[in-house]
Design a protein around this motif. Structure first.
Motif, PDB file in Angstrom:
ATOM      1  N   VAL A 196      -6.835  -0.748   3.206  1.00 39.42           N
ATOM      2  CA  VAL A 196      -5.782  -1.718   2.873  1.00 39.42           C
ATOM      3  C   VAL A 196      -5.174  -1.356   1.528  1.00 39.42           C
ATOM      4  CG1 VAL A 196      -5.200  -4.147   2.563  1.00 39.42           C
ATOM      5  CG2 VAL A 196      -7.058  -3.504   4.126  1.00 39.42           C
ATOM      6  N   LEU A 197      -3.855  -1.177   1.504  1.00 43.57           N
ATOM      7  CA  LEU A 197      -3.111  -0.898   0.274  1.00 43.57           C
ATOM      8  C   LEU A 197      -2.547  -2.218  -0.253  1.00 43.57           C
ATOM      9  CD1 LEU A 197      -1.972   1.646  -1.384  1.00 43.57           C
ATOM     10  CD2 LEU A 197       0.157   1.179  -0.173  1.00 43.57           C
ATOM     11  N   LEU A 198      -2.886  -2.578  -1.489  1.00 41.66           N
ATOM     12  CA  LEU A 198      -2.450  -3.845  -2.066  1.00 41.66           C
ATOM     13  C   LEU A 198      -1.512  -3.617  -3.242  1.00 41.66           C
ATOM     14  CD1 LEU A 198      -5.974  -4.267  -1.722  1.00 41.66           C
ATOM     15  CD2 LEU A 198      -4.943  -6.527  -1.498  1.00 41.66           C
ATOM     16  N   THR A 199      -0.399  -4.377  -3.284  1.00 41.26           N
ATOM     17  CA  THR A 199       0.530  -4.264  -4.400  1.00 41.26           C
ATOM     18  C   THR A 199       1.540  -5.400  -4.340  1.00 41.26           C
ATOM     19  OG1 THR A 199       1.975  -2.737  -5.621  1.00 41.26           O
ATOM     20  CG2 THR A 199       2.196  -2.766  -3.220  1.00 41.26           C
ATOM     21  N   GLY A 234      10.120   2.185  -1.668  1.00 42.84           N
ATOM     22  CA  GLY A 234       9.929   3.568  -1.234  1.00 42.84           C
ATOM     23  C   GLY A 234       8.584   4.129  -1.640  1.00 42.84           C
ATOM     24  N   ASP A 235       8.114   3.748  -2.828  1.00 44.94           N
ATOM     25  CA  ASP A 235       6.816   4.228  -3.297  1.00 44.94           C
ATOM     26  C   ASP A 235       5.663   3.570  -2.544  1.00 44.94           C
ATOM     27  OD1 ASP A 235       7.451   6.145  -5.381  1.00 44.94           O
ATOM     28  OD2 ASP A 235       8.262   4.463  -6.488  1.00 44.94           O
ATOM     29  N   VAL A 236       5.854   2.313  -2.121  1.00 37.27           N
ATOM     30  CA  VAL A 236       4.829   1.670  -1.293  1.00 37.27           C
ATOM     31  C   VAL A 236       4.654   2.459   0.002  1.00 37.27           C
ATOM     32  CG1 VAL A 236       4.186  -0.400  -0.005  1.00 37.27           C
ATOM     33  CG2 VAL A 236       5.267  -0.618  -2.245  1.00 37.27           C
ATOM     34  N   ALA A 237       5.774   2.836   0.619  1.00 37.02           N
ATOM     35  CA  ALA A 237       5.706   3.609   1.864  1.00 37.02           C
ATOM     36  C   ALA A 237       5.061   4.972   1.635  1.00 37.02           C
ATOM     37  CB  ALA A 237       7.107   3.760   2.450  1.00 37.02           C
ATOM     38  N   LEU A 238       5.423   5.630   0.530  1.00 37.46           N
ATOM     39  CA  LEU A 238       4.831   6.931   0.226  1.00 37.46           C
ATOM     40  C   LEU A 238       3.328   6.808  -0.019  1.00 37.46           C
ATOM     41  CD1 LEU A 238       7.537   8.445  -2.167  1.00 37.46           C
ATOM     42  CD2 LEU A 238       6.995   9.209   0.154  1.00 37.46           C
ATOM     43  N   ALA A 239       2.924   5.767  -0.752  1.00 41.08           N
ATOM     44  CA  ALA A 239       1.503   5.562  -1.036  1.00 41.08           C
ATOM     45  C   ALA A 239       0.733   5.256   0.235  1.00 41.08           C
ATOM     46  CB  ALA A 239       1.331   4.427  -2.052  1.00 41.08           C
ATOM     47  N   ALA A 240       1.335   4.456   1.117  1.00 40.27           N
ATOM     48  CA  ALA A 240       0.672   4.139   2.389  1.00 40.27           C
ATOM     49  C   ALA A 240       0.422   5.404   3.203  1.00 40.27           C
ATOM     50  CB  ALA A 240       1.516   3.145   3.187  1.00 40.27           C
ATOM     51  N   ALA A 241       1.399   6.313   3.181  1.00 44.55           N
ATOM     52  CA  ALA A 241       1.227   7.575   3.911  1.00 44.55           C
ATOM     53  C   ALA A 241       0.188   8.459   3.234  1.00 44.55           C
ATOM     54  CB  ALA A 241       2.568   8.301   4.003  1.00 44.55           C
ATOM     55  N   ALA A 242       0.249   8.546   1.903  1.00 49.51           N
ATOM     56  CA  ALA A 242      -0.683   9.402   1.172  1.00 49.51           C
ATOM     57  C   ALA A 242      -2.128   8.940   1.337  1.00 49.51           C
ATOM     58  CB  ALA A 242      -0.308   9.440  -0.309  1.00 49.51           C
ATOM     59  N   ARG A 266      11.966  -6.075   5.405  1.00 49.95           N
ATOM     60  CA  ARG A 266      12.534  -5.348   6.555  1.00 49.95           C
ATOM     61  C   ARG A 266      12.691  -3.872   6.220  1.00 49.95           C
ATOM     62  NH1 ARG A 266      15.986 -10.093   6.673  1.00 49.95           N
ATOM     63  NH2 ARG A 266      15.315 -11.501   8.346  1.00 49.95           N
ATOM     64  N   GLU A 267      13.120  -3.592   4.988  1.00 51.01           N
ATOM     65  CA  GLU A 267      13.265  -2.197   4.558  1.00 51.01           C
ATOM     66  C   GLU A 267      11.918  -1.484   4.570  1.00 51.01           C
ATOM     67  OE1 GLU A 267      14.621   0.344   0.571  1.00 51.01           O
ATOM     68  OE2 GLU A 267      14.884  -1.838   0.641  1.00 51.01           O
ATOM     69  N   LEU A 268      10.887  -2.154   4.052  1.00 53.26           N
ATOM     70  CA  LEU A 268       9.562  -1.540   4.028  1.00 53.26           C
ATOM     71  C   LEU A 268       9.018  -1.364   5.428  1.00 53.26           C
ATOM     72  CD1 LEU A 268       7.075  -0.505   2.556  1.00 53.26           C
ATOM     73  CD2 LEU A 268       6.312  -2.874   2.298  1.00 53.26           C
ATOM     74  N   ARG A 269       9.185  -2.376   6.266  1.00 48.70           N
ATOM     75  CA  ARG A 269       8.688  -2.289   7.651  1.00 48.70           C
ATOM     76  C   ARG A 269       9.301  -1.084   8.364  1.00 48.70           C
ATOM     77  NH1 ARG A 269       4.341  -3.175  10.240  1.00 48.70           N
ATOM     78  NH2 ARG A 269       4.731  -0.931  10.241  1.00 48.70           N
TER      79      ARG A 269
END
Length: 317
Positions: A196-199, A234-242, A266-269
């Motif tokens: 789980v990524l929290l932020t 955008g960084d949340v998405a990158l961190a989730a992938a990393a 919606r953008e993050l989803r």
């Protein structure tokens, strides 16, 4: 760190106002354009300087936001109108730790802790909280003591009985207690341990609720990765992938405009893989007013454990 004095009697620079009020600098700039308030002066270099009267209004506005009101209803009101609203409101907001949670602690339990905060005694507060955590166990400590205590501290702030620095004292002490408790748990492992990524997103400074969530998820053998607060979409998405996150969990308070929150989600989803769950919570009412495809709102801390169970069941199919 002490606040700089007014420059030539004109006002405080924006960084000092952020520290004084707890309102992010970007939020102050957005309000200036959208609502025409605050109306800072400018120094010789063109930098903003906020008069004392406006800083006081911003403090009252922050209290009302923490009490559940929306910026559009309070930003720009004069001091008398803000004080009148404060007299009518009861605390309803904050971060995820104040999300309409049904947990309750008797005043006799909270009183000594609030007194330690008001007496500026972090050692007594830390000692009392540490003993309570050992006596109660981590999950009841979070849901039955920390959550109502956070709400009580928020209410004291709304009523003007606590200043920003006293709220910060509470946050720092409880953060240390929860971090130590989480570190003492056996690290999760295996396919049944969701990562789980929290932020929080930019302009969201509240982080205590996320830490409470992390503690409860750690007890459910989740592998938690905390990025702290104010991570761009955008960084949340990158961190989730990393990190190969199975779940992204975010918290929102009433500092945000509801439409902005929904647009960001919606953008993050859209940037996350369909298999990555997106859990959201906090006092932002927009999270619970309509169904958001691929996004799960969490109204109460008690809803975390069933979500983890559901995730495991879906993974096993």
């Amino acid at each position: 760190m002490s606040t700089p004095p007014f420059q030539d009697g004109a006002g405080l620079p924006i960084a000092a106002v952020e520290r004084e009020t707890g309102l992010p600098k970007d939020t102050l700039r957005v309000w200036e354009k959208r609502y025409g308030f605050p109306q800072p002066l400018r120094d010789g270099s063109g930098d903003r300087l906020y008069p004392a009267e406006q800083v006081q209004q911003l403090k009252l506005i922050r209290r009302l936001l923490d009490a559940g009101m929306r910026p559009g209803k309070v930003v720009g009101l004069d001091g008398d109108a803000l004080q009148s609203l404060l007299g009518q409101r009861s605390v309803a907001g904050g971060d995820l730790s104040r999300t309409n949670d049904a947990s309750y602690a008797p005043p006799a339990v909270l009183a000594p802790l609030l007194e330690a905060i008001g007496a500026h005694d972090p050692h007594a507060l830390r000692h009392a909280l540490g003993r309570a955590q050992l006596r109660m166990g981590l999950a009841p400590f979070v849901t039955d003591l920390v959550a109502p205590l956070a709400a009580a501290v928020g209410e004291a702030w709304v009523q003007g009985r606590f200043e920003v620095f006293e709220e910060h004292l509470f946050t720092e002490v409880i953060t240390g207690v929860l971090r130590n408790a989480i570190a003492s748990l056996t690290p999760p492992s295996g396919a049944h341990a969701p990562k789980v990524l929290l932020t929080t997103l930019p302009q969201e400074l509240h982080g205590l609720g996320l830490l409470m969530v992390e503690a409860l998820l750690a007890l459910e053998s989740c592998n938690c990765v905390s990025l702290g607060t104010q991570t761009p979409v955008g960084d949340v998405a990158l961190a989730a992938a990393a990190h190969k996150a199975d779940v992204v969990a975010l918290s929102f308070s009433n500092v945000h405009n509801g439409a902005t929150v929904l647009a960001s989600l919606r953008e993050l989803r859209a940037q996350l893989p369909p298999a990555t769950a997106l859990w959201v919570g906090g006092s932002c009412t927009a999270l619970y007013q309509s169904t958001l495809d691929g996004i799960t709102p969490i109204r109460h801390l008690s809803g975390l454990q069933p979500l983890v169970v559901q995730w495991r069941q879906l993974r096993n199919h």
